[in-house]
Design an enzyme around this catalytic site. Structure first.
Site, PDB file in Angstrom:
ATOM      1  N   THR A  37       0.856  -1.173   0.000  1.00 22.64           N
ATOM      2  CA  THR A  37       0.000   0.000   0.000  1.00 22.64           C
ATOM      3  C   THR A  37       0.895   1.227   0.000  1.00 22.64           C
ATOM      4  OG1 THR A  37      -1.702  -1.166   1.263  1.00 22.64           O
ATOM      5  CG2 THR A  37      -1.798   1.217   1.331  1.00 22.64           C
ATOM      6  N   THR A  53      -3.628   1.249  -3.139  1.00 21.22           N
ATOM      7  CA  THR A  53      -2.878   0.001  -2.993  1.00 21.22           C
ATOM      8  C   THR A  53      -3.054  -0.940  -4.173  1.00 21.22           C
ATOM      9  OG1 THR A  53      -2.526  -1.876  -1.495  1.00 21.22           O
ATOM     10  CG2 THR A  53      -4.795  -1.119  -1.776  1.00 21.22           C
ATOM     11  N   SER A  82     -14.420  -4.208   2.797  1.00 24.07           N
ATOM     12  CA  SER A  82     -13.708  -4.329   4.069  1.00 24.07           C
ATOM     13  C   SER A  82     -12.224  -4.143   3.812  1.00 24.07           C
ATOM     14  CB  SER A  82     -13.967  -5.691   4.708  1.00 24.07           C
ATOM     15  OG  SER A  82     -13.276  -5.800   5.928  1.00 24.07           O
ATOM     16  N   SER A  83     -11.689  -3.044   4.325  1.00 21.88           N
ATOM     17  CA  SER A  83     -10.294  -2.695   4.059  1.00 21.88           C
ATOM     18  C   SER A  83      -9.622  -2.230   5.346  1.00 21.88           C
ATOM     19  CB  SER A  83     -10.225  -1.585   3.010  1.00 21.88           C
ATOM     20  OG  SER A  83      -8.909  -1.074   2.899  1.00 21.88           O
ATOM     21  N   GLY A 127       0.671  -1.136   5.225  1.00 21.20           N
ATOM     22  CA  GLY A 127       1.035  -2.218   6.120  1.00 21.20           C
ATOM     23  C   GLY A 127      -0.069  -3.182   6.465  1.00 21.20           C
ATOM     24  N   GLY A 128      -1.122  -3.301   5.642  1.00 15.91           N
ATOM     25  CA  GLY A 128      -2.142  -4.307   5.888  1.00 15.91           C
ATOM     26  C   GLY A 128      -2.794  -4.153   7.254  1.00 15.91           C
TER      27      GLY A 128
END
Length: 541
Positions: free
Chosen positions: A339, A357, A400-401, A422-423
């Site tokens: 991202t 991302t 959903s992120s 960074g997820g």
């Protein structure tokens, strides 16, 4: 509680990064050249929206593994004159002809970065079947047309120049390529670009990404219309379908950006604006509410009890998130997250936080031959099992992120914006930086450099060994701890980009995470390519 010290003492240096300062606005990005491309728009009389769009496009050429034309994301904009915050959702959508049978679950594979089951041949995270309709071009175009001030061609000029020059390879670029070499090797075009001679490109070389400068030029001239409904769309779909994707011309033509009032959360006199429940914003609001309830009046400085409150608040909001998504045993996915986050502010007080991302580093690993675009692997945002809120379905939008771009406003003035890559690490990092500034009146620079922890209801809490022994001991009474220092790779506490503005003095500050060697802030100045990599031999696929 047990303590794991696997990453406690690996690197032998102290990480710090300088901040950019200016009364005329600043930009912060995960790559300094991209930040400079954005700051040049401020120098030329543009606003914070012009700056963020220029920065985002420039990242295609200097940090292609994180984001780009083939990606999707969110943006939050504070409009100073109108005293309102706008959110833009330009998340990806599944092909209209998406079929669950294309993604049979393979119990032998690890979960995706979102915690969903792996599928046969990694089809939901690698290759053409992992690609969703990208929203980046539509989102950037929407922001510039609605809220920017400068012509698209001017805003995109730095990106085109950087793409035409080629990607300068340093050690950090070689690292990114090496981490994903196996995935890149699956795609002939990506392999020819990033793995010359069958090996990751080496430092002091320069990579040409065929067709990328041309694709950027076509967008600059014809806009998103060409990308979604015109000549570019025709070439994009032809490449996608030749590789096995089900994305059609109709899917591209139907794509739309959602603009809406940003979700608000109140905290100690601040209003924090995020893109809302489809982003990490809901978890952020829940975390801050939990922390406020447990710590109604913060001490003068953070104490061990403060960090226990923050950790418990993060655990609580992540538990609720996983219950909502039907994923109670989600994997971290932190090291595969890909991202890019950036922030901008101008002298008038307009402020922007943008995160977009490809999902995983280098996304699907696919580079489209006709456009040089690296494509996302955002099918992995969806559950391949039936019956869940995030289950795959034709035309479905990512709902959903972890992305959590945030703008904080107080007394009618935007004070700071912050986002991260960074997820699963994103929301905890963004919210801690924001909380330190709001709870303890920390400066942006101090908050970004402060030790962080990471908690996401996964059975342990990761903590930076720079915390005091008392803090580590207090956290260890409640949680199983992973003692892990901040590293360049893997980034264990996300990668933050942020700006702030003091409404009394007008001083603007921009800073990127100290773990990001190529990142930084930039003050307004004309954009020049400079000599970076100018003598490096060009590597042509």
């Amino acid at each position: 509680m047990a303590t794991n010290t696997l990453h406690a003492d690996i690197d032998n240096w102290t990480l710090a990064t300088p901040a950019a300062r200016s009364p005329n606005g600043v930009v912060a990005s995960q790559h300094r050249l991209a930040a400079q491309a954005g700051a040049a728009q401020l120098d030329a009389g543009g606003n914070a929206i012009d700056a963020i769009v220029a920065t985002a496009y420039a990242l295609n050429a200097v940090e292609p593994w994180m984001s780009g034309l083939g990606g999707s994301g969110f943006m939050v904009i504070w409009l100073a004159r109108e005293q309102r915050a706008v959110a833009l959702d330009f998340q990806g959508t599944l092909a209209g002809d998406t079929r669950l049978e294309d993604y049979p679950v393979d119990p032998g594979l690890p979960a995706t970065p979102m915690g969903f089951p792996g599928v046969v041949d990694n089809a939901n995270i690698e290759g053409y079947r992992s690609i969703t309709v990208p929203g980046a071009v539509a989102g950037l175009e929407h922001a510039l047309r609605r809220f920017g001030t400068k012509p698209r061609a001017e805003v995109m000029a730095p990106a085109i120049a950087l793409a035409d020059r080629g990607l300068h390879v340093d050690w950090f670029t070689s690292l990114q390529i090496g981490v994903c070499a196996r995935t890149l090797a699956r795609d002939p075009i990506s392999a020819s670009i990033y793995l010359p001679g069958g090996h990751p490109a080496t430092p002091e070389s320069r990579l040409r990404i065929p067709q990328l400068a041309g694709a950027l030029t076509e967008i600059a001239e014809a806009g998103a219309e060409s990308f979604y409904r015109g000549a570019l769309a025709e070439r994009i779909v032809a490449d996608l379908q030749a590789g096995g994707s089900r994305i059609s011309r109709e899917d591209l033509a139907a794509y739309e950006v959602f603009e809406y009032a940003a979700m608000a959360a109140e905290h100690r006199g601040y209003t924090l604006y995020t893109p809302g429940e489809a982003s990490g914003g809901l978890r952020q609001r829940e975390m801050l509410a939990h922390a406020l309830d447990a710590m109604p009046a913060p001490p003068e400085n953070p104490t061990p009890e403060t960090w226990l409150v923050y950790a418990e608040a993060l655990e609580a909001c992540w538990k609720q998130h996983k219950i909502r998504n039907g994923v109670l045993s989600a994997a971290d996915g932190e090291n595969g997250a890909c991202t890019s986050s950036m922030s901008s502010v101008d002298a008038e007080g307009n402020m922007v936080a943008l995160t977009y991302t490809l999902l995983n580093r280098f996304g699907s690993g696919v580079t489209l031959p006709a456009t040089g675009m690296l494509m996302n692997d955002s099918v992995s945002y969806f559950d391949p099992r039936p019956g869940y809120p995030t289950t795959m379905a034709g035309g479905k939008r990512i709902n959903s992120s972890n992305m959590c771009p945030t703008v904080a406003v107080r007394d009618g003035e935007a004070r700071f914006s912050v986002g991260a890559s960074g997820g699963n690490l994103i929301m905890p990092a963004v919210t801690q930086v924001a909380a330190l500034m709001m709870d303890f009146d920390m400066s942006l620079e101090r908050a970004v450099h402060h030790p962080r922890l990471d908690a996401s209801y996964r059975g342990s809490v990761r903590v930076d060994p720079r915390f005091s022994p008392e803090t580590l001991a207090r956290l260890g009474e409640r949680f199983a701890l992973e003692i892990a220092q901040q590293l360049v790779f893997p980034k264990l506490y996300a990668c933050v980009s942020a700006v702030s503005r003091d409404p009394e003095t007008g001083e603007c500050i921009g800073i990127n995470d100290p773990t990001q060697p190529i990142g930084g802030g930039a003050a307004p100045t004309p954009f020049r390519l400079g000599s970076l990599g100018s003598d490096a031999p060009a590597v042509r696929p």
